[in-house]
Design a protein around this motif. Structure first.
Motif, short mmCIF file in Angstrom:
data_model
loop_
_atom_site.label_atom_id
_atom_site.label_comp_id
_atom_site.label_asym_id
_atom_site.label_seq_id
_atom_site.Cartn_x
_atom_site.Cartn_y
_atom_site.Cartn_z
N VAL A 1 47.80 47.15 34.33
CA VAL A 1 46.81 46.80 33.31
C VAL A 1 46.49 45.31 33.38
O VAL A 1 45.32 44.91 33.23
CB VAL A 1 47.32 47.21 31.91
N ALA A 2 47.48 44.48 33.64
CA ALA A 2 47.23 43.04 33.78
C ALA A 2 46.31 42.76 34.96
O ALA A 2 45.41 41.90 34.88
CB ALA A 2 48.55 42.29 33.95
N ALA A 3 46.50 43.48 36.06
CA ALA A 3 45.60 43.35 37.20
C ALA A 3 44.19 43.81 36.84
O ALA A 3 43.21 43.21 37.28
CB ALA A 3 46.14 44.15 38.38
N GLY A 4 44.10 44.85 36.02
CA GLY A 4 42.80 45.31 35.55
C GLY A 4 42.08 44.26 34.73
O GLY A 4 40.86 44.06 34.87
N TYR A 5 42.83 43.59 33.86
CA TYR A 5 42.24 42.50 33.08
C TYR A 5 41.73 41.37 33.99
O TYR A 5 40.67 40.81 33.76
CB TYR A 5 43.25 41.94 32.07
N ALA A 6 42.51 41.03 35.00
CA ALA A 6 42.10 39.97 35.93
C ALA A 6 40.84 40.36 36.69
O ALA A 6 39.93 39.54 36.86
CB ALA A 6 43.25 39.66 36.91
N VAL A 7 40.78 41.61 37.13
CA VAL A 7 39.58 42.09 37.84
C VAL A 7 38.38 42.07 36.90
O VAL A 7 37.28 41.67 37.29
CB VAL A 7 39.83 43.51 38.41
N LEU A 8 38.59 42.50 35.66
CA LEU A 8 37.51 42.51 34.68
C LEU A 8 36.95 41.11 34.45
O LEU A 8 35.73 40.90 34.49
CB LEU A 8 38.00 43.10 33.36
N VAL A 9 37.81 40.15 34.22
CA VAL A 9 37.37 38.78 33.96
C VAL A 9 36.69 38.19 35.20
O VAL A 9 35.64 37.53 35.09
CB VAL A 9 38.55 37.91 33.49
N ALA A 10 37.25 38.43 36.38
CA ALA A 10 36.66 37.89 37.61
C ALA A 10 35.28 38.50 37.87
O ALA A 10 34.33 37.78 38.22
CB ALA A 10 37.58 38.14 38.79
N ALA A 11 35.15 39.79 37.69
CA ALA A 11 33.86 40.45 37.92
C ALA A 11 32.82 40.00 36.89
O ALA A 11 31.66 39.77 37.23
CB ALA A 11 34.02 41.96 37.89
N ALA A 12 33.24 39.85 35.65
CA ALA A 12 32.31 39.38 34.61
C ALA A 12 31.87 37.95 34.89
O ALA A 12 30.69 37.61 34.71
CB ALA A 12 32.97 39.48 33.24
N ALA A 13 32.78 37.11 35.33
CA ALA A 13 32.42 35.73 35.68
C ALA A 13 31.44 35.71 36.84
O ALA A 13 30.49 34.91 36.85
CB ALA A 13 33.68 34.93 36.03
N ARG A 14 31.63 36.59 37.79
CA ARG A 14 30.70 36.67 38.94
C ARG A 14 29.31 37.09 38.48
O ARG A 14 28.30 36.51 38.90
CB ARG A 14 31.26 37.64 39.97
#
Length: 148
Positions: A3-16
Motif C-alpha cells: 500500500v505504501a508503494a501504491g501511495y508513492a506511485v499515486l503521488v508520482a503519477a499525479a505530479a507527472r
C-alpha cells in the motif's frame, strides 16, 4: 508495504500529470491512468470494493451534471483532458469531498490569478491548466485522515 508503494506511485503519477499539464496544456492520459489505478487499488484495499463503486458512481453523476451545465451554456466547456481529470479527482477525493471542494476553490483561484499575471492576461478571463490545483486538492483529500 504494498500500500505504501501504491501511495508513492499515486503521488508520482499525479505530479507527472500536473507537470505536463502546466508545461504543455495536455493531460497525459497514461500517467492519469496509472494514478487512477493506484488510487482505485488503495481505495479498494483500505475501504472495500463497495466504496470504490460508490465513488465511481458519484463521480459519474457529477460529470453528467457538469455535462448538462456545459450543454445549456451555464459554464464554459472544459478542455478535452479535463473531463477525465475531473473524474479521477472526484473518485480520489471521495473520502473527504468538503476538503476537496475548499482546496480546489482556493488553489484554483490562486493558479488562475498567478497564471494570468505571469502571462499578462486579464484576471479570471483566460484559460489555465486545471491539473495542478485539482490533483493537489484531490491528493490532499485522499491522503489526509478524516472525512467519511
Amino acid at each position: 508495504m504494498l500500500v505504501a508503494a501504491g501511495y508513492a506511485v499515486l503521488v508520482a503519477a499525479a505530479a507527472r500529470v500536473a507537470w505536463v499539464d502546466w508545461r504543455r496544456y495536455r493531460i497525459e492520459y497514461e500517467s492519469l491512468a496509472v494514478a487512477a489505478a493506484a488510487g482505485a487499488t488503495i481505495l479498494c484495499i483500505e475501504d472495500g470494493g463497495g466504496v470504490l463503486l460508490w465513488s465511481a458512481g458519484g463521480a459519474a453523476a457529477a460529470m453528467a451534471f457538469l455535462a448538462l451545465l456545459v450543454r445549456f451554456r451555464v459554464v464554459r466547456r472544459p478542455g478535452a483532458g479535463d473531463w477525465a481529470l475531473a473524474c479521477v479527482c472526484l473518485v480520489l477525493a471521495s473520502r473527504n469531498l468538503l476538503l476537496f471542494a475548499a482546496l480546489l476553490s482556493v488553489t484554483g483561484l490562486g493558479v488562475a490569478a498567478a497564471y494570468a499575471w505571469i502571462r499578462q492576461r486579464p484576471f479570471f478571463r483566460s484559460r489555465f491548466p486545471l491539473a495542478p490545483p485539482a490533483l493537489f486538492a484531490a491528493l490532499a483529500a485522499f491522503l489526509l485522515p478524516g472525512g467519511s
